[in-house]
Design a protein around this motif. Structure first.
Motif, PDB file in Angstrom:
ATOM      1  N   ASP A 297       0.712  -1.074  -0.181  1.00 26.91           N
ATOM      2  CA  ASP A 297      -0.205   0.185  -0.042  1.00 26.91           C
ATOM      3  C   ASP A 297       0.963   1.608   0.318  1.00 26.91           C
ATOM      4  O   ASP A 297       0.210   2.436   0.145  1.00 26.91           O
ATOM      5  N   GLU A 298       1.753   1.249  -0.100  1.00 33.64           N
ATOM      6  CA  GLU A 298       3.211   2.293  -0.018  1.00 33.64           C
ATOM      7  C   GLU A 298       3.151   2.478  -1.434  1.00 33.64           C
ATOM      8  O   GLU A 298       4.482   3.484  -1.571  1.00 33.64           O
ATOM      9  N   ILE A 299       3.239   1.867  -2.596  1.00 33.10           N
ATOM     10  CA  ILE A 299       3.664   2.060  -3.301  1.00 33.10           C
ATOM     11  C   ILE A 299       2.472   2.649  -4.247  1.00 33.10           C
ATOM     12  O   ILE A 299       1.822   2.935  -4.558  1.00 33.10           O
ATOM     13  N   PRO A 300       3.606   4.345  -5.064  1.00 27.95           N
ATOM     14  CA  PRO A 300       3.320   5.406  -5.925  1.00 27.95           C
ATOM     15  C   PRO A 300       2.401   5.063  -6.597  1.00 27.95           C
ATOM     16  O   PRO A 300       2.716   4.343  -6.993  1.00 27.95           O
ATOM     17  N   PRO A 301       0.942   5.612  -7.414  1.00 28.99           N
ATOM     18  CA  PRO A 301       0.371   5.006  -8.408  1.00 28.99           C
ATOM     19  C   PRO A 301       1.542   5.365  -9.950  1.00 28.99           C
ATOM     20  O   PRO A 301       0.690   4.429 -10.455  1.00 28.99           O
ATOM     21  N   PHE A 302       2.197   6.416  -9.158  1.00 30.71           N
ATOM     22  CA  PHE A 302       2.751   6.520 -10.618  1.00 30.71           C
ATOM     23  C   PHE A 302       4.081   5.485 -11.593  1.00 30.71           C
ATOM     24  O   PHE A 302       5.278   6.024 -12.469  1.00 30.71           O
ATOM     25  N   ILE A 303       3.883   4.488 -10.994  1.00 27.89           N
ATOM     26  CA  ILE A 303       5.106   3.313 -10.502  1.00 27.89           C
ATOM     27  C   ILE A 303       5.361   3.010 -11.916  1.00 27.89           C
ATOM     28  O   ILE A 303       3.921   2.432 -12.499  1.00 27.89           O
ATOM     29  N   THR A 304       5.932   2.917 -12.835  1.00 26.59           N
ATOM     30  CA  THR A 304       5.969   2.062 -14.064  1.00 26.59           C
ATOM     31  C   THR A 304       6.479   1.348 -14.046  1.00 26.59           C
ATOM     32  O   THR A 304       6.342   0.281 -14.990  1.00 26.59           O
ATOM     33  N   HIS A 305       7.580   0.417 -13.500  1.00 31.34           N
ATOM     34  CA  HIS A 305       8.196  -1.425 -13.384  1.00 31.34           C
ATOM     35  C   HIS A 305       8.518  -1.367 -12.631  1.00 31.34           C
ATOM     36  O   HIS A 305       8.728  -0.728 -10.804  1.00 31.34           O
ATOM     37  N   TYR A 306       8.086  -2.299 -12.093  1.00 30.91           N
ATOM     38  CA  TYR A 306       8.462  -3.331 -11.039  1.00 30.91           C
ATOM     39  C   TYR A 306       9.689  -4.294 -11.461  1.00 30.91           C
ATOM     40  O   TYR A 306       9.639  -5.083 -12.011  1.00 30.91           O
ATOM     41  N   GLY A 307      10.074  -5.081  -9.551  1.00 30.93           N
ATOM     42  CA  GLY A 307      11.010  -5.598  -9.765  1.00 30.93           C
ATOM     43  C   GLY A 307      11.488  -6.534  -8.253  1.00 30.93           C
ATOM     44  O   GLY A 307       9.958  -6.227  -7.196  1.00 30.93           O
ATOM     45  N   TYR A 308      11.221  -7.957  -8.884  1.00 30.98           N
ATOM     46  CA  TYR A 308      10.906  -8.791  -7.929  1.00 30.98           C
ATOM     47  C   TYR A 308      12.332  -8.920  -7.692  1.00 30.98           C
ATOM     48  O   TYR A 308      12.648  -9.560  -8.249  1.00 30.98           O
ATOM     49  N   VAL A 309      12.939  -9.249  -6.335  1.00 35.57           N
ATOM     50  CA  VAL A 309      14.179  -9.657  -5.779  1.00 35.57           C
ATOM     51  C   VAL A 309      13.957 -10.596  -4.657  1.00 35.57           C
ATOM     52  O   VAL A 309      13.032 -10.857  -3.928  1.00 35.57           O
ATOM     53  N   LYS A 310      15.117 -11.883  -5.107  1.00 35.60           N
ATOM     54  CA  LYS A 310      15.054 -12.867  -4.769  1.00 35.60           C
ATOM     55  C   LYS A 310      16.637 -13.560  -4.294  1.00 35.60           C
ATOM     56  O   LYS A 310      17.229 -13.519  -5.751  1.00 35.60           O
ATOM     57  N   HIS A 311      17.154 -13.870  -3.452  1.00 36.26           N
ATOM     58  CA  HIS A 311      18.396 -14.356  -2.672  1.00 36.26           C
ATOM     59  C   HIS A 311      19.428 -13.622  -4.124  1.00 36.26           C
ATOM     60  O   HIS A 311      20.702 -13.791  -4.875  1.00 36.26           O
ATOM     61  N   GLY A 312      19.569 -12.518  -3.623  1.00 39.17           N
ATOM     62  CA  GLY A 312      20.013 -11.311  -4.524  1.00 39.17           C
ATOM     63  C   GLY A 312      20.012 -11.103  -5.994  1.00 39.17           C
ATOM     64  O   GLY A 312      21.420 -10.475  -6.741  1.00 39.17           O
ATOM     65  N   GLU A 313      19.324 -11.588  -6.429  1.00 37.78           N
ATOM     66  CA  GLU A 313      19.655 -11.249  -7.740  1.00 37.78           C
ATOM     67  C   GLU A 313      18.071 -11.041  -8.178  1.00 37.78           C
ATOM     68  O   GLU A 313      16.578 -11.113  -6.971  1.00 37.78           O
ATOM     69  N   LEU A 314      17.857 -10.076  -9.694  1.00 37.38           N
ATOM     70  CA  LEU A 314      16.188  -9.653  -9.978  1.00 37.38           C
ATOM     71  C   LEU A 314      15.759 -10.399 -10.878  1.00 37.38           C
ATOM     72  O   LEU A 314      16.402 -10.603 -11.686  1.00 37.38           O
ATOM     73  N   GLN A 315      14.811 -11.332 -10.273  1.00 38.00           N
ATOM     74  CA  GLN A 315      14.086 -12.347 -10.600  1.00 38.00           C
ATOM     75  C   GLN A 315      13.904 -12.315 -11.827  1.00 38.00           C
ATOM     76  O   GLN A 315      12.879 -12.913 -13.021  1.00 38.00           O
ATOM     77  N   GLN A 316      13.195 -10.991 -11.762  1.00 38.02           N
ATOM     78  CA  GLN A 316      11.621 -10.482 -12.278  1.00 38.02           C
ATOM     79  C   GLN A 316      11.205  -9.017 -13.044  1.00 38.02           C
ATOM     80  O   GLN A 316      11.503  -8.258 -11.796  1.00 38.02           O
ATOM     81  N   GLN A 317      10.995  -8.385 -13.892  1.00 35.35           N
ATOM     82  CA  GLN A 317      10.989  -7.028 -13.798  1.00 35.35           C
ATOM     83  C   GLN A 317      10.063  -6.634 -15.349  1.00 35.35           C
ATOM     84  O   GLN A 317       9.646  -7.356 -16.506  1.00 35.35           O
ATOM     85  N   LEU A 318       9.096  -6.724 -14.918  1.00 39.76           N
ATOM     86  CA  LEU A 318       7.556  -5.991 -15.953  1.00 39.76           C
ATOM     87  C   LEU A 318       7.480  -4.523 -15.710  1.00 39.76           C
ATOM     88  O   LEU A 318       7.225  -3.739 -14.841  1.00 39.76           O
ATOM     89  N   ALA A 319       7.305  -4.010 -16.787  1.00 35.16           N
ATOM     90  CA  ALA A 319       7.594  -2.678 -17.122  1.00 35.16           C
ATOM     91  C   ALA A 319       5.703  -2.746 -17.945  1.00 35.16           C
ATOM     92  O   ALA A 319       5.411  -3.102 -18.118  1.00 35.16           O
ATOM     93  N   ASN A 320       5.179  -1.200 -16.914  1.00 31.10           N
ATOM     94  CA  ASN A 320       3.648  -0.731 -17.474  1.00 31.10           C
ATOM     95  C   ASN A 320       2.822  -2.222 -16.923  1.00 31.10           C
ATOM     96  O   ASN A 320       2.166  -2.512 -18.750  1.00 31.10           O
ATOM     97  N   PRO A 321       3.143  -3.286 -16.195  1.00 32.37           N
ATOM     98  CA  PRO A 321       2.271  -4.201 -16.218  1.00 32.37           C
ATOM     99  C   PRO A 321       1.166  -4.021 -16.001  1.00 32.37           C
ATOM    100  O   PRO A 321       0.554  -3.084 -16.164  1.00 32.37           O
TER     101      PRO A 321
END
Length: 488
Positions: free
Chosen positions: A200-224
C-alpha cells in the motif's frame, strides 16, 4: 535519454567486520522518466541491488555505466551512518574536543558544489512541520524526524535520480501524505527507484516493477497490466506470510508409519518393447529427506514416480518397498495412495471440473477429481486456511475453471498437501507458468519443506529451480538414476 546500465554484474557488499552479501547476474537498465519499485522479502537483496546500481558495491564481474550526473539515496543504512558520525562528534565533545555538535539546519543548508532548490526545501520543511527542528542538534531527533531530514536534504539537492529505500518508515500519516504529494509533483523531473515492503506504499505513478530474491533481480515488469501486477502481489503475499501449515483432519489421515524409510527401490528397471528407460536404479527416501529429481525429457522421471505410486504395472516386477509394504504382497493401491499427495501438469490438465476453489482443496482429502462427498466442517475450515495462506480467499466460491492458470496450480498444490501426506510428489509443478507464478510455486514448496509435515519429491529438468530445504538430488542421466554428491 539518460540511463544506468548493469550488464551481468556480480558484486559484493560488506566489510571486514560484516559478512559479505552477494548480488548475482544482475542485468538492469533504468532510464530517465522511469519510476521503479523493488519488491521482495526481508533479506532478499533489494537494498544491495540499489547500492550496486549507485556504484556503492564491489563489482566482481560485469560492467556498469551511468549517464545520471546527480544521484541521491535515502535509506536506513545511510541514516545509521549519519547517526554514527554524530555519535563520534558527541564523544569528542565529552572529552573536551573542539568539534561542535551538528545542527539540523547545517546539514540541510550546508554549501556544496551541487544545485540546491530553496523553494522545494521550504515546501518540504513546511509539509513535514519541520521548522521548529532546524536549530536542534541532530542527535536530539527521533528516528522519524531523522528520516524527514534526509528526505528534505536529498530532494532539495536536485537529483536527476534518487533511490528511496523504505522512505515512509517512521513517518506519521500526515507526513506520508505530504511526501506522496511532493513525489508526485517531482515525478516528471526526477527518476525514482523505491524499495518498499508494504504494497500500500507503492506510489500510483510507478512504471516498472522488479522482484528480488536471493540477491537476484528475478523478474522485471514494464508497465504491467492488472493480471501481471496481481500475480506479483500474490507472490509477495505468500512471501510475507508466516507459514503455519493448517492442521490435518485427524479423522481422515493416513496411519503413522513405524519405520523411518518411506521408499526403497533396489536395482529398479523399466523397459518398453525391448527399450530400457532406466536400469540399476537404487534409491532410498527417508522421512524428512527432501529430494530433487531431475533429468532430460524421456529420461524416465515420471515413469520412476509411477513405480512408487503404483500407476506403472512394472512396479510388481521390481524390488520396491513403500510405506511399510513390500510391493506384490497383497497391499491395495489405496493403502499406498493414502500416504501420497501428487500434482503434475498432466493431472492439472485432467482437473477440468467446475467446483469452487474451496472444494478443489477439499477434494484432496478424498483423492478425487471433483468432490462427491459431503465435507466436514473441519475440512472446510482447513481448506479456508489454505486459501488464506495462498492469498486466494476472495476466490473461495469461484469455479476452478474460471481462475487463472497460476491460481489453479497453487490450488492443486494445496489440494495435494491438505491431508498432510507422508510423501508429497510435485512433478514439474512449474510447467506452463509465467515467471511470477513460477516464483509463487517455488516459494510455496520452500515453505512446505520448512514446515516439516511432509517429505517432498520435487521433479524438474531446470537446474536453476533450486529450493531451500532440498538437500538430496537424483539425476536420471544416461537413463540411470545416479545420486549426485553435489548440488545440481
Amino acid at each position: 535519454m539518460k540511463s544506468i546500465k548493469l550488464n551481468n554484474v556480480t558484486a559484493s557488499l560488506g566489510s571486514q567486520e560484516q559478512e559479505s552479501f552477494f548480488v548475482s547476474r544482475l542485468n538492469w537498465q533504468v532510464e530517465s522518466n522511469q519510476h521503479w519499485v523493488l519488491l521482495g522479502g526481508n533479506g532478499a537483496g533489494k537494498s544491495a541491488i540499489t547500492a550496486t546500481l549507485l556504484d556503492q558495491a564491489n563489482i566482481i564481474s560485469g560492467t556498469r555505466s551511468c549517464d545520471f550526473k546527480r544521484t541521491e539515496i535515502v535509506s536506513s543504512d545511510l541514516q545509521k551512518q549519519l547517526i554514527t558520525a554524530e555519535l563520534l562528534i558527541d564523544q569528542d565533545d565529552i572529552t573536551d574536543g573542539k568539534t561542535p555538535a551538528t545542527l539540523v539546519s547545517e546539514l540541510i543548508f550546508q554549501q556544496s558544489n551541487r544545485p540546491f532548490d530553496p523553494q522545494l526545501c521550504q515546501q518540504l520543511i513546511n509539509g513535514f512541520s519541520f521548522e521548529h527542528l532546524l536549530n536542534q542538534r541532530l542527535r536530539s531527533l527521533s528516528t522519524g524526524e531523522t528520516r524527514k531530514l534526509m528526505l528534505i536534504k536529498a530532494l532539495s539537492n536536485c537529483p536527476d535520480l534518487i533511490v528511496l529505500d523504505e522512505p515512509f518508515d517512521g513517518l506519521d500519516v500526515d507526513s506520508c501524505e505530504q511526501l506522496n504529494v511532493i513525489l508526485t509533483q517531482l515525478k516528471s523531473s526526477i527518476t525514482m527507484i523505491f524499495v518498499v515492503n508494504r504494497l500500500d506504499e507503492i506510489p500510483p505513478f510507478i512504471t516498472h516493477y522488479g522482484y528480488v530474491k536471493h540477491g537476484e533481480l528475478q523478474q522485471q515488469l514494464a508497465n504491467p497490466d492488472n493480471k501481471q501486477r496481481d500475480d506479483l502481489f500474490k507472490l509477495l503475499h505468500l512471501q510475507h506470510t508466516d507459514l503455519t501449515i493448517p492442521s490435518k483432519d485427524t479423522t481422515h489421515a493416513a496411519p503413522e508409519l513405524s519405520e523411518n524409510v518411506l521408499v526403497r527401490l533396489q536395482d529398479a528397471q523399466v523397459s518398453y518393447s525391448g527399450k530400457t528407460v532406466f536400469k540399476q536404479l537404487n534409491w532410498t527416501i527417508n522421512t524428512q529427506q527432501h529430494w530433487q529429481l531431475s533429468g532430460q525429457n524421456g529420461s524416465g522421471k515420471t515413469c520412476l514416480l509411477n513405480l512408487i505410486t503404483g500407476d506403472n504395472p512394472q512396479c510388481y516386477n521390481n524390488d520396491i518397498f513403500v510405506f511399510g509394504y513390500q510391493r506384490g504382497n497383497g497391499e491395495s493401491i489405496w493403502q499406498i495412495k493414502q500416504h501420497i499427495g501428487y500434482i503434475s501438469n498432466a493431472f492439472h490438465m485432467d482437473y477440468r471440473v467446475s467446483i469452487s476453489a474451496l472444494n478443489t482443496i477439499v477434494s484432496g482429502f478424498y483423492d478425487s477429481i471433483g468432490l462427491y462427498q459431503s465435507a466436514s466442517q473441519t475440512q472446510l475450515d482447513i481448506a479456508a486456511q489454505w486459501l488464506a495462506l495462498l492469498g486466494l480467499s476472495e476466490f473461495k466460491n469461484t469455479p476452478f475453471t474460471q481462475l487463472s492458470f497460476g491460481d489453479q496450480r497453487m490450488l492443486l498444490i494445496a489440494r495435494a498437501m491438505v491431508k498432510h501426506p507422508t510423501l508429497l510428489i510435485l512433478d514439474e509443478p512449474c510447467l506452463g507458468l509465467d515467471e511470477a507464478n513460477r516464483q509463487r510455486v517455488l516459494l510455496l514448496i520452500e515453505k512446505i519443506c520448512a514446515a516439516g509435515t511432509s517429505t517432498v519429491i520435487y521433479v524438474n529438468h531446470h537446474a536453476q529451480d533450486k529450493i531451500a530445504g532440498i538437500e538430496h538430488y537424483l539425476d536420471m542421466a544416461d537413463f540411470r538414476g545416479v545420486e549426485k554428491g553435489a548440488r545440481l
